[in-house]
Design a protein around this motif. Structure first.
Motif, PDB file in Angstrom:
ATOM      1  N   PHE A   1      65.451  15.682  28.798  1.00  9.48           N
ATOM      2  CA  PHE A   1      64.477  16.274  29.718  1.00  9.48           C
ATOM      3  C   PHE A   1      64.850  16.046  31.184  1.00  9.48           C
ATOM      4  N   GLY A   2      65.890  15.242  31.414  1.00 11.27           N
ATOM      5  CA  GLY A   2      66.311  14.949  32.769  1.00 11.27           C
ATOM      6  C   GLY A   2      67.609  15.646  33.119  1.00 11.27           C
ATOM      7  N   ALA A   3      68.718  14.993  32.782  1.00 12.86           N
ATOM      8  CA  ALA A   3      70.037  15.498  33.155  1.00 12.86           C
ATOM      9  C   ALA A   3      70.302  16.907  32.634  1.00 12.86           C
ATOM     10  N   THR A   4      69.813  17.217  31.454  1.00 12.26           N
ATOM     11  CA  THR A   4      70.031  18.551  30.875  1.00 12.26           C
ATOM     12  C   THR A   4      69.488  19.651  31.779  1.00 12.26           C
ATOM     13  N   PHE A   5      68.410  19.366  32.489  1.00 12.88           N
ATOM     14  CA  PHE A   5      67.793  20.363  33.359  1.00 12.88           C
ATOM     15  C   PHE A   5      68.011  20.050  34.848  1.00 12.88           C
TER      16      PHE A   5
ATOM     17  N   PRO B   1      59.344  26.953  32.369  1.00 14.63           N
ATOM     18  CA  PRO B   1      58.898  27.761  31.235  1.00 14.63           C
ATOM     19  C   PRO B   1      59.705  27.389  29.992  1.00 14.63           C
ATOM     20  N   LEU B   2      59.181  27.693  28.830  1.00 19.68           N
ATOM     21  CA  LEU B   2      59.867  27.353  27.587  1.00 19.68           C
ATOM     22  C   LEU B   2      61.236  28.011  27.460  1.00 19.68           C
ATOM     23  N   ASP B   3      61.446  29.123  28.147  1.00 22.63           N
ATOM     24  CA  ASP B   3      62.750  29.787  28.056  1.00 22.63           C
ATOM     25  C   ASP B   3      63.725  29.335  29.148  1.00 22.63           C
ATOM     26  N   ALA B   4      63.362  28.327  29.938  1.00 24.31           N
ATOM     27  CA  ALA B   4      64.288  27.773  30.930  1.00 24.31           C
ATOM     28  C   ALA B   4      65.498  27.203  30.199  1.00 24.31           C
TER      29      ALA B   4
ATOM     30  N   LEU C   1      64.324  24.987  27.067  1.00 18.91           N
ATOM     31  CA  LEU C   1      63.341  23.908  27.027  1.00 18.91           C
ATOM     32  C   LEU C   1      62.628  23.896  25.684  1.00 18.91           C
ATOM     33  N   HIS C   2      62.350  25.058  25.136  1.00 21.42           N
ATOM     34  CA  HIS C   2      61.705  25.136  23.817  1.00 21.42           C
ATOM     35  C   HIS C   2      62.548  24.413  22.773  1.00 21.42           C
ATOM     36  N   ARG C   3      63.835  24.698  22.756  1.00 22.54           N
ATOM     37  CA  ARG C   3      64.735  24.063  21.785  1.00 22.54           C
ATOM     38  C   ARG C   3      64.803  22.559  22.011  1.00 22.54           C
ATOM     39  N   VAL C   4      64.837  22.130  23.263  1.00 24.38           N
ATOM     40  CA  VAL C   4      64.878  20.699  23.571  1.00 24.38           C
ATOM     41  C   VAL C   4      63.584  20.022  23.114  1.00 24.38           C
ATOM     42  N   LEU C   5      62.450  20.658  23.344  1.00 21.65           N
ATOM     43  CA  LEU C   5      61.181  20.093  22.878  1.00 21.65           C
ATOM     44  C   LEU C   5      61.179  19.908  21.367  1.00 21.65           C
ATOM     45  N   VAL C   6      61.602  20.923  20.643  1.00 24.54           N
ATOM     46  CA  VAL C   6      61.635  20.833  19.181  1.00 24.54           C
ATOM     47  C   VAL C   6      62.597  19.717  18.760  1.00 24.54           C
ATOM     48  N   HIS C   7      63.756  19.669  19.393  1.00 28.24           N
ATOM     49  CA  HIS C   7      64.734  18.628  19.075  1.00 28.24           C
ATOM     50  C   HIS C   7      64.142  17.234  19.321  1.00 28.24           C
ATOM     51  N   MET C   8      63.495  17.048  20.465  1.00 30.36           N
ATOM     52  CA  MET C   8      62.978  15.720  20.798  1.00 30.36           C
ATOM     53  C   MET C   8      61.786  15.327  19.934  1.00 30.36           C
ATOM     54  N   ILE C   9      60.971  16.285  19.517  1.00 31.79           N
ATOM     55  CA  ILE C   9      59.899  15.957  18.568  1.00 31.79           C
ATOM     56  C   ILE C   9      60.528  15.428  17.282  1.00 31.79           C
ATOM     57  N   ALA C  10      61.533  16.136  16.778  1.00 33.87           N
ATOM     58  CA  ALA C  10      62.209  15.689  15.558  1.00 33.87           C
ATOM     59  C   ALA C  10      62.864  14.330  15.767  1.00 33.87           C
ATOM     60  N   GLU C  11      63.520  14.141  16.898  1.00 32.47           N
ATOM     61  CA  GLU C  11      64.220  12.885  17.193  1.00 32.47           C
ATOM     62  C   GLU C  11      63.246  11.705  17.242  1.00 32.47           C
ATOM     63  N   ILE C  12      62.178  11.836  18.003  1.00 28.98           N
ATOM     64  CA  ILE C  12      61.258  10.706  18.161  1.00 28.98           C
ATOM     65  C   ILE C  12      60.477  10.472  16.861  1.00 28.98           C
ATOM     66  N   GLN C  13      60.100  11.530  16.160  1.00 28.68           N
ATOM     67  CA  GLN C  13      59.423  11.350  14.866  1.00 28.68           C
ATOM     68  C   GLN C  13      60.349  10.652  13.868  1.00 28.68           C
ATOM     69  N   ARG C  14      61.627  11.017  13.888  1.00 35.74           N
ATOM     70  CA  ARG C  14      62.584  10.366  12.990  1.00 35.74           C
ATOM     71  C   ARG C  14      62.626   8.864  13.263  1.00 35.74           C
ATOM     72  N   HIS C  15      62.672   8.499  14.536  1.00 34.87           N
ATOM     73  CA  HIS C  15      62.728   7.080  14.869  1.00 34.87           C
ATOM     74  C   HIS C  15      61.389   6.388  14.639  1.00 34.87           C
ATOM     75  N   ALA C  16      60.293   7.116  14.761  1.00 33.63           N
ATOM     76  CA  ALA C  16      58.991   6.540  14.397  1.00 33.63           C
ATOM     77  C   ALA C  16      58.962   6.243  12.900  1.00 33.63           C
TER      78      ALA C  16
END
Length: 195
Positions: free
Chosen positions: A59-63, A114-117, A131-146
């Motif tokens: 969410f930082g360097a990528t954008f 916007p989600l298409d950024a 951003l949409h793809r990054v959000l989905v990726h990070m939800i999966a990533e953090i849920q996996r670690h949870a």
């Protein structure tokens, strides 16, 4: 067409995963949040430290919005797995505070774009990501670690569930769970027998 609440829905799932990951630290000693519980060293505080770097990166360097609070182990000179454990000098408070600061930074990115950024992960041969793809990726990533944290915490003291007061488990006391464990073990042994 995606409705106006779509981004908000994604943020709710991301925040739920974040909260769950931090809740797994509650009430444990310094040793227990740091101790390796798998042969590869998985530990609760290391999972939080890793999630911090992942959110800072994606969410930082990528954008083009670098997060100054955490070095990015992937792009730096850190030793392998440096993000997956805490040194004795790193306190629980420092790591948790950095994670919360990374949330604020990430949420500002999410809120301002916007989600298409489109962003680009600053290492390897990664393609551009929305951003949409990054959000989905990070939800999966953090849920996996949870999920990792849930198993580690259960090994430490038997605590399970998504959050305090919501065990998300079938009801049962210790004797019932021991009986269930025995039944599952017996089923595994029976299934493994040659026919």
């Amino acid at each position: 067409m995606i409705g106006p609440d779509f981004k908000k829905d994604l943020q709710i799932y991301l925040q739920d995963a974040r909260d769950t990951l931090l809740w797994k630290l509650d009430g444990l000693s310094e040793y227990d949040i740091r101790r390796p519980m798998t042969p590869t060293g998985t530990n609760l505080l290391g999972l939080v430290k890793h999630a911090t770097g992942a959110e800072a990166l994606y969410f930082g360097a990528t954008f083009g919005r670098p997060f100054a609070g955490t070095p990015l182990w992937i792009t730096g000179d850190a030793e392998p797995n440096a993000d997956l454990w805490a040194t004795p000098e790193e306190t629980r408070e420092q790591i948790v505070d950095r994670y919360r600061a990374a949330w604020v930074h990430a949420d500002a990115t999410i809120g301002s774009l916007p989600l298409d950024a489109v962003g680009r992960v600053p290492f390897g041969n990664r393609s551009e990501l929305t951003l949409h793809r990054v959000l989905v990726h990070m939800i999966a990533e953090i849920q996996r670690h949870a999920g990792h944290a849930d198993i580690v915490r259960e090994q430490l003291d038997g605590t399970t569930g998504l959050r305090d007061g919501d065990g998300n488990m079938a009801p049962g006391d210790r004797p019932q769970w021991e009986e269930h464990h025995t039944r599952v073990e017996q089923a595994a042994r029976t299934a493994a027998q040659p026919t």
